[in-house]
Design a protein around this motif. Structure first.
Motif, PDB file in Angstrom:
ATOM      1  N   ILE A 147       0.834  -1.204   0.000  1.00  0.00           N
ATOM      2  CA  ILE A 147       0.000   0.000   0.000  1.00  0.00           C
ATOM      3  C   ILE A 147       0.869   1.255   0.000  1.00  0.00           C
ATOM      4  CG2 ILE A 147      -1.594   1.362   1.426  1.00  0.00           C
ATOM      5  CD1 ILE A 147      -2.826  -1.392   2.258  1.00  0.00           C
ATOM      6  N   HIS A 148       1.923   1.252   0.822  1.00  0.00           N
ATOM      7  CA  HIS A 148       2.840   2.394   0.867  1.00  0.00           C
ATOM      8  C   HIS A 148       3.512   2.595  -0.493  1.00  0.00           C
ATOM      9  CE1 HIS A 148       5.581   5.315   2.589  1.00  0.00           C
ATOM     10  NE2 HIS A 148       6.579   4.669   2.023  1.00  0.00           N
ATOM     11  N   HIS A 204       4.293   5.594  -5.739  1.00  0.00           N
ATOM     12  CA  HIS A 204       4.888   5.267  -7.029  1.00  0.00           C
ATOM     13  C   HIS A 204       3.831   5.206  -8.116  1.00  0.00           C
ATOM     14  CE1 HIS A 204       7.962   4.002  -4.186  1.00  0.00           C
ATOM     15  NE2 HIS A 204       8.823   4.171  -5.160  1.00  0.00           N
ATOM     16  N   ASP A 205       4.235   5.520  -9.325  1.00  0.00           N
ATOM     17  CA  ASP A 205       3.355   5.458 -10.483  1.00  0.00           C
ATOM     18  C   ASP A 205       3.000   4.010 -10.788  1.00  0.00           C
ATOM     19  OD1 ASP A 205       2.239   6.871 -12.974  1.00  0.00           O
ATOM     20  OD2 ASP A 205       3.468   5.260 -13.819  1.00  0.00           O
ATOM     21  N   VAL A 206       1.729   3.754 -11.048  1.00  0.00           N
ATOM     22  CA  VAL A 206       1.259   2.398 -11.310  1.00  0.00           C
ATOM     23  C   VAL A 206       1.900   1.828 -12.580  1.00  0.00           C
ATOM     24  CG1 VAL A 206      -0.782   0.994 -11.806  1.00  0.00           C
ATOM     25  CG2 VAL A 206      -0.926   2.859 -10.168  1.00  0.00           C
ATOM     26  N   LEU A 207       1.999   2.646 -13.606  1.00  0.00           N
ATOM     27  CA  LEU A 207       2.496   2.188 -14.902  1.00  0.00           C
ATOM     28  C   LEU A 207       4.002   1.950 -14.908  1.00  0.00           C
ATOM     29  CD1 LEU A 207       1.899   1.618 -17.897  1.00  0.00           C
ATOM     30  CD2 LEU A 207       2.234   4.047 -18.327  1.00  0.00           C
ATOM     31  N   THR A 208       4.756   2.911 -14.398  1.00  0.00           N
ATOM     32  CA  THR A 208       6.217   2.837 -14.508  1.00  0.00           C
ATOM     33  C   THR A 208       6.897   2.308 -13.256  1.00  0.00           C
ATOM     34  OG1 THR A 208       6.527   5.084 -13.685  1.00  0.00           O
ATOM     35  CG2 THR A 208       6.221   4.815 -16.081  1.00  0.00           C
ATOM     36  N   GLY A 209       6.222   2.409 -12.110  1.00  0.00           N
ATOM     37  CA  GLY A 209       6.857   2.031 -10.849  1.00  0.00           C
ATOM     38  C   GLY A 209       7.821   3.086 -10.334  1.00  0.00           C
ATOM     39  N   LEU A 210       7.877   4.218 -11.024  1.00  0.00           N
ATOM     40  CA  LEU A 210       8.768   5.300 -10.610  1.00  0.00           C
ATOM     41  C   LEU A 210       8.123   6.121  -9.501  1.00  0.00           C
ATOM     42  CD1 LEU A 210       9.940   6.486 -14.142  1.00  0.00           C
ATOM     43  CD2 LEU A 210      11.276   5.198 -12.456  1.00  0.00           C
ATOM     44  N   LEU A 214       7.975  12.721  -4.240  1.00  0.00           N
ATOM     45  CA  LEU A 214       8.855  13.859  -4.527  1.00  0.00           C
ATOM     46  C   LEU A 214       8.670  14.958  -3.484  1.00  0.00           C
ATOM     47  CD1 LEU A 214      10.771  15.591  -6.307  1.00  0.00           C
ATOM     48  CD2 LEU A 214       8.713  16.355  -7.521  1.00  0.00           C
ATOM     49  N   GLU A 215       7.409  15.292  -3.202  1.00  0.00           N
ATOM     50  CA  GLU A 215       7.139  16.339  -2.213  1.00  0.00           C
ATOM     51  C   GLU A 215       7.680  15.957  -0.840  1.00  0.00           C
ATOM     52  OE1 GLU A 215       2.934  16.972  -2.438  1.00  0.00           O
ATOM     53  OE2 GLU A 215       3.079  18.107  -4.312  1.00  0.00           O
TER      54      GLU A 215
END
Length: 104
Positions: free
Chosen positions: A48-49, A54-60, A66-67
């Motif tokens: 969940i964390h 992280h972005d669902v598509l890229t995992g980035l 970032l914030e």
């Protein structure tokens, strides 16, 4: 796990070579069930964390992460009188790259 997957190893040691008693076997069954629940809960919390940050598509890492990291960096810089540098890269027409070549 509740689905029968192995989550870890449980070991007991004795001063003599012997099989566990019936009471010890019941204790092992109970503690492995509790440990399995705790391990599965921790894995779910971690998932969940990760999904929240992280972005669902890229995992980035996403904007929320970032914030958070930027806030931590700014507090660290203020505390220790350091500088913070942020680099932002914007890729024009990146959607076209994904649509043409695929997300992989």
């Amino acid at each position: 796990s509740h689905q029968g997957a192995v989550l870890g190893v449980f070991a007991m040691y004795s001063m003599t070579v012997r099989e566990p008693t019936e009471a010890e076997t019941r204790l092992i069954d109970f503690t492995t069930r509790i440990a399995g629940i705790a391990i599965e809960r921790k894995l779910a919390e971690d998932q969940i964390h990760f999904m929240a940050n992280h972005d669902v598509l890229t995992g980035l890492p996403n904007r929320a992460l970032l914030e958070d990291r930027l806030s931590q960096a700014l507090l660290y810089a203020q505390r220790y009188e350091r500088w913070v540098t942020v680099v932002f890269i914007d890729l024009d027409n990146f959607k076209l790259v994904n649509d043409t070549l695929g997300h992989n």
